[in-house]
Scaffold this active site. Structure first.
Site, mmCIF file in Angstrom:
data_model
loop_
_atom_site.group_PDB
_atom_site.id
_atom_site.type_symbol
_atom_site.label_atom_id
_atom_site.label_comp_id
_atom_site.label_asym_id
_atom_site.label_seq_id
_atom_site.Cartn_x
_atom_site.Cartn_y
_atom_site.Cartn_z
ATOM 1 N N HIS A 1 100.103 111.939 62.291
ATOM 2 C CA HIS A 1 101.346 112.582 62.376
ATOM 3 C C HIS A 1 101.826 113.445 63.429
ATOM 4 O O HIS A 1 100.788 114.256 63.571
ATOM 5 C CB HIS A 1 101.709 112.868 61.145
ATOM 6 C CG HIS A 1 103.272 112.851 60.453
ATOM 7 N ND1 HIS A 1 104.135 113.722 61.193
ATOM 8 C CD2 HIS A 1 103.991 112.188 60.141
ATOM 9 C CE1 HIS A 1 105.440 113.343 60.720
ATOM 10 N NE2 HIS A 1 105.210 112.477 60.137
ATOM 11 N N ASP B 1 103.228 106.303 55.475
ATOM 12 C CA ASP B 1 103.464 104.814 55.595
ATOM 13 C C ASP B 1 102.042 104.313 55.014
ATOM 14 O O ASP B 1 102.301 103.055 54.540
ATOM 15 C CB ASP B 1 103.487 104.415 57.071
ATOM 16 C CG ASP B 1 104.929 104.676 57.443
ATOM 17 O OD1 ASP B 1 105.968 104.518 56.714
ATOM 18 O OD2 ASP B 1 105.103 104.746 58.748
#
Ligand code: ACO
Length: 388
Positions: A260, A318
């Site tokens: 991320h 996700d």
């Protein structure tokens, strides 16, 4: 001379917002000051929609009102359902969602200047209608009739009902509800920024949300959920995880759903989704997706440490989306659409916030092309366009 900033705007502050705050070094996400660790187990998606759009959590009366409004606005204009019926059945769900959301603008009221109205009720309309579009396409592409929305059900419960025709079990409804809560906002992520850029030109909310949907679909952003699902299907079972991860990293590819830009520790949303994935897997009984996902995350950390000592990698939102949504019976290529059904709350909140105190967003770039030179007439041009 413009100031050169990092590629990908990393670390660049481009505006301010009261909607949400991402604290990447400690792994905290708050919506208007409320920690998602408190919201995820306690608040419903409808409460979070109210929080993001009206600026505060609703009292009982306000919650009833927003639920009524959401329920009343779920149906789609008939011509858009007909349009979906004429789309090739192979069309990707995100393409359909983006196109039909854009089409909603064609059926929305306009003011005296012919402009669509971009207000909190249009935002609620989009929150209400997007799950209907996703569920309708899900059925149409399977050759089934769309099911009319049930205004008595929650956003999550109604979505599952519109897919299958059955009112879901509380475990399933709560799982999807929590997923939508966790996905509802995330500061200036790529799709939200795209929505704000569009809104800053005074494009209306339909156009701005269409820009956000286009930006969400790539697999470095919301497309990663579907890509993570494909990974888990390829890996098949926990025993294969480490060999698979080695193969991916050795070939220079990325593990989808991992890493991320903002979080230097584990994405706080991943913890809730992992726990939900485990619970759902036990409820559904037998699918190996949760165990496989857990093993892939562990293996990724181990193999990355070996390859680059001191480096680590964590699951992002996700990653555990994949086992949660798959165990709810949702096909893998629809996951990004479900992401959008949660994030529409944040996108529309950001669009309204941008419009309330607007300035055109227009950054600069340094030019590193060829130096200026004379125009070359066509008869004198060589193969590369310069003088022959
Ligand atoms: N798998 C393997 N290696 C990775 C991954 C990954 N998923 N993510 C980052 N890295 C490595 C990179 O190879 C790079 O290594 P290097 O320094 O040796 O070249 C290093 O970590 C930094 O990567 P960057 O691409 O510079 O980091 P950035 O901040 O741009 O990446 C991103 C963020 C795009 C999310 C990245 O982690 C990625 O590609 N992840 C996979 C796609 C994904 O899951 N996207 C969803 C993000 S969450 C969301 O949008 C909702």
């Amino acid at each position: 001379m413009p100031t050169v900033v990092d590629r990908g705007l990393e670390g660049v502050v481009v505006g301010s917002t009261q909607l949400s705050n991402v604290e990447g070094t400690v792994g905290r996400l708050t919506y208007r000051g409320y920690d998602i660790d408190d919201l995820a187990p306690n608040a419903t998606f409808e409460e979070v929609v109210h929080l993001l759009l009206y600026g505060h959590l609703p009292n009982r009366h306000q919650l009833d009102a927003i639920k009524r409004e959401l329920g009343a606005r779920r149906s789609l204009p008939e011509p858009l359902v007909n349009a979906m019926e004429n789309v090739p059945k192979t069309a990707w769900p995100m393409d359909v969602l983006r196109t039909i959301v854009s089409g909603l603008g064609l059926f929305s009221p306009v003011n005296a200047h012919g402009e669509h109205i971009s207000d909190v009720h249009t935002a609620i309309e989009l929150v209400a209608k997007m799950p209907t579009i996703v569920a309708a396409w899900d059925r149409i592409r399977r050759g089934l009739e769309p099911i009319a929305p049930n205004p008595e059900l929650s956003t999550a419960g109604n979505f599952l009902y519109m897919r299958s025709g059955k009112v879901p079990h509380t475990i399933e409804e709560d799982a999807l509800d929590m997923y939508l809560v966790l996905l509802a906002d995330h500061s200036f992520n790529a799709s939200t920024f795209a929505a704000r850029v569009a809104a800053s030109t005074r494009a209306d909310i339909y156009a701005s949300v269409t820009a956000a949907l286009a930006t969400l679909q790539g697999d470095l952003h919301g497309g990663a959920a579907s890509a993570a699902y494909r990974t888990l299907v390829d890996v098949k079972s926990a025993e294969n995880a480490e060999a698979y991860v080695r193969g991916i990293l050795e070939s220079g590819q990325r593990i989808m759903g991992m890493g991320h830009r903002e979080y230097k520790v584990r994405d706080p949303r991943a913890r809730h989704l992992e726990a939900m994935a485990k619970e759902l897997s036990a409820y559904v009984g037998g699918g190996p997706l949760y165990e496989t996902a857990h093993a892939v995350e562990e293996a990724s950390r181990k193999v990355l440490q070996e390859r680059k000592p001191g480096n680590t990698i964590y699951a992002n939102v996700d990653f555990y989306t994949a086992p949660v949504l798959a165990d709810l019976g949702i096909p893998g290529d629809e996951f990004t659409c479900l992401f959008a059904c949660g994030r529409i709350a944040g996108w529309s909140g950001h669009i309204l916030e941008q419009l309330a105190d607007n300035r055109l967003i227009r950054p600069q770039a340094t030019y590193d092309g060829p130096p200026s030179g004379p125009y070359v007439p066509i008869e004198k041009r060589g193969a590369n366009g310069s003088k022959a």
